[in-house]
Design a protein around this motif. Sequence first.
Motif, mmCIF file in Angstrom:
data_model
loop_
_atom_site.group_PDB
_atom_site.id
_atom_site.type_symbol
_atom_site.label_atom_id
_atom_site.label_comp_id
_atom_site.label_asym_id
_atom_site.label_seq_id
_atom_site.Cartn_x
_atom_site.Cartn_y
_atom_site.Cartn_z
ATOM 1 N N ASP A 177 -6.619 -2.928 2.307
ATOM 2 C CA ASP A 177 -5.813 -2.635 3.496
ATOM 3 C C ASP A 177 -6.640 -1.894 4.546
ATOM 4 N N VAL A 181 -5.873 -2.170 -3.754
ATOM 5 C CA VAL A 181 -4.854 -2.417 -2.725
ATOM 6 C C VAL A 181 -5.175 -1.642 -1.447
ATOM 7 N N LEU A 182 -5.455 -0.346 -1.585
ATOM 8 C CA LEU A 182 -5.718 0.481 -0.412
ATOM 9 C C LEU A 182 -7.037 0.103 0.261
ATOM 10 N N LEU A 235 -4.330 5.994 5.005
ATOM 11 C CA LEU A 235 -4.894 5.071 4.023
ATOM 12 C C LEU A 235 -6.147 5.637 3.364
ATOM 13 N N SER A 256 0.818 -1.215 0.000
ATOM 14 C CA SER A 256 0.000 0.000 0.000
ATOM 15 C C SER A 256 0.851 1.265 0.000
#
Length: 225
Positions: free
Chosen positions: A37, A33-34, A108, A10
Amino acid sequence: MAFRLIRDDSRRYLDPTPEATGGRAEAQRAVEVLGADYLRWSRVGLGLLGFVGAVIGASGFGLIADAIAGGHPAVITAFAATMGTALLAVLAASLWLLIRLATSGSRLVRALAAWLAGPYRSGQLASSWAGWLHTRLLLFRPGVFVRIAAASCAALFGAYATYAFLSTFAAPSPALLAPGLLMYGCWAATAFTVSVVLFAGSIRLVNGRAQADRVWRSVRDGAIR
């Protein structure tokens, strides 16, 4: 596998430039991806653990005050002091965990919102009427919905803690005043802070996704003119 507040894959997407977020393919990969996460259930579980630990640990103030007040056999006084110190250590560790979760989660979700909005701001994707529905369905995605529900529960607990804090001023014994104020004050501050952090993250996420909403963009552009 050791738990990481931010996964290694990330990190490359955490500080995107407006030019980088404009690409459709790269933005889609970054969102995947983020999103995976930020919406991990392990983050929710650790947040719950930290919150419960803070609530329980704050009761150490009462045990420390009871030990200082005296009037008990030495063994009981020593036990109260030891347990109180241990609980305060739990409180400190829990607050540290909550702070780490909040700061990493903020990084994030900021990046995630930027990547969500990027292709729409650059013109690679066009907002649509279907985007109105997709934006609102995001609120019911399990990871987002649980965070909103947790934020609401934390706010309710904070309201109870505030009431208990104010009621402590009517305590019949001065020895109960200070530890009660500290404990309930800690509860209220922790609960309201957790609620604000969770609500803010959810709002930021939805705001990034709202770039796909033609209704929202029309209202926003009309308000700017």
